[in-house]
Design an enzyme around this catalytic site. Sequence first.
Site, mmCIF file in Angstrom:
data_model
loop_
_atom_site.group_PDB
_atom_site.id
_atom_site.type_symbol
_atom_site.label_atom_id
_atom_site.label_comp_id
_atom_site.label_asym_id
_atom_site.label_seq_id
_atom_site.Cartn_x
_atom_site.Cartn_y
_atom_site.Cartn_z
ATOM 1 N N HIS A 202 0.807 -1.217 0.000
ATOM 2 C CA HIS A 202 0.000 0.000 0.000
ATOM 3 C C HIS A 202 0.851 1.283 0.000
ATOM 4 C CE1 HIS A 202 -3.593 2.413 1.000
ATOM 5 N NE2 HIS A 202 -4.287 1.335 0.686
ATOM 6 N N GLU A 348 -2.140 -0.751 -6.090
ATOM 7 C CA GLU A 348 -2.051 -2.068 -5.462
ATOM 8 C C GLU A 348 -2.220 -3.155 -6.512
ATOM 9 O OE1 GLU A 348 -5.000 -1.965 -2.022
ATOM 10 O OE2 GLU A 348 -4.939 0.068 -2.769
#
Length: 387
Positions: A202, A348
């Site tokens: 992340h 992501e």
Amino acid sequence: MKFAFAGLLTLAASALAFPTRGDHGSHGGQTLPWDDKSVYEKHTIKAKGIEASFMEYGAVITNLWVNDKHGVKRDIILGWDDTTQYNVNPQHPYFGALVGRYANRIKNGTFEVDGTKYYTPINEHGVDTLHGGLTGTDRRNWTITDKGEDYVVFEMFSEAGDQGFPGNLLTKVKYSVNDNAQWTIEYDGTPDADTPILMSQHTYWRLDAFTSSDATVKDHVMQIKADKFIKCDEYEVPTGEISTVKGTPLDFTEPKAIGKDLLKAQECGTNCTGYDNAWVITDPNPKEKTLVVYSPVTGIELSINTDQVAYQFYSCVTMDGTIPIKKTQLDNGAKHKMVEQYGCFVLEAENYIDGINNPQWGEQYTGLVKAGDKYTQKTTYTFGIHK
Ligand SMILES: *[C@@H]1O[C@H](CO)[C@@H](O)[C@H](O)[C@H]1NC(C)=O
Ligand SMILES: *[C@@H]1O[C@H](CO)[C@@H](O)[C@H](O)[C@H]1NC(C)=O
Ligand SMILES: *[C@@H]1O[C@H](CO)[C@@H](O)[C@H](O)[C@H]1NC(C)=O
């Protein structure tokens, strides 16, 4: 149908299990005390043209340095200067963390495996589980089990029932860099019961290290080789539908400035303007760079190779000028002091989000890993100067 109330037992079970951070790793296998500050220490790896620092808390990347078009080293990711903030700050944007065991959203915090229903903590809008629950992998203390000049390996043990998930899971992540200015992330984990696994990294990016006069990333140019996206409801939970990007603001099949259609993009939840969506890669192939993005100011270009099938792209819609920019950027020509709305982005690489609740998409997209099987992922970020 059997019902497993594992979620309710989670807190009690995990409180006992967490302090033994060293059980599955280094530190001689001894039990570490709760006040162990070493989890916030930075561990740096480097190669030609790239340097990165990580810590055991959340297996977080805290700094990532690459060269800009003038050969100046720039830290191009967001985070907190004081690393304890990653844990204690009430704003928890999952900066640089390893998210899992099942990242993104799980509808209603419920899923079914082998005829048994499992419940994971509802931690968003009262309707879903976000990023693996209240104490997802991003809030756990990982243990470094191996480290060299250019790589570091973290391990974390998630016991059966942790956040409601079935099966014990020992997870490993290897972060490495090389002389081609690449950062590679390799995950593996083998559960002892069938469980859904969807892990991701992340990192918040800012390829101009905040040196642009624009407080936002609107000038960054991006291409995502993805012709579809996963439709979501007002809470950003997949509806089950997969739609074409053609003719929508989500079309990044040709390179375009992030800002071009940003204010027209409204598929990111109620009253949300910007991007927070999952793009379905047209031809998934780890040998292809399926996402490329660069800053025209520093020239720094990031491209991604992954064996995953989707990318979540988040354009920092909820940033609001309350998080300070890091000292490594302020002292190196940053033109802003705080992170503003659209002042960063997250990418992501992952499986189809909430695939566990959408088996109609296909078995390989559910994320279900059978007992004894291995979950793996390999994603490589390559840095260079845009030509
Ligand atoms: C991680 O370690 C920090 C520092 O010792 C501690 O405050 C925190 O409670 C630990 N987190 C978990 C989930 O064990
Ligand atoms: C939603 O979750 C609740 C418990 O949190 C459960 O009682 C209910 O059955 C779930 N609904 C569905 C459709 O799974
Ligand atoms: C969305 O915006 C409308 C109009 O400003 C407002 O009435 C409504 O309360 C907002 N909804 C949410 C969930 O914030």
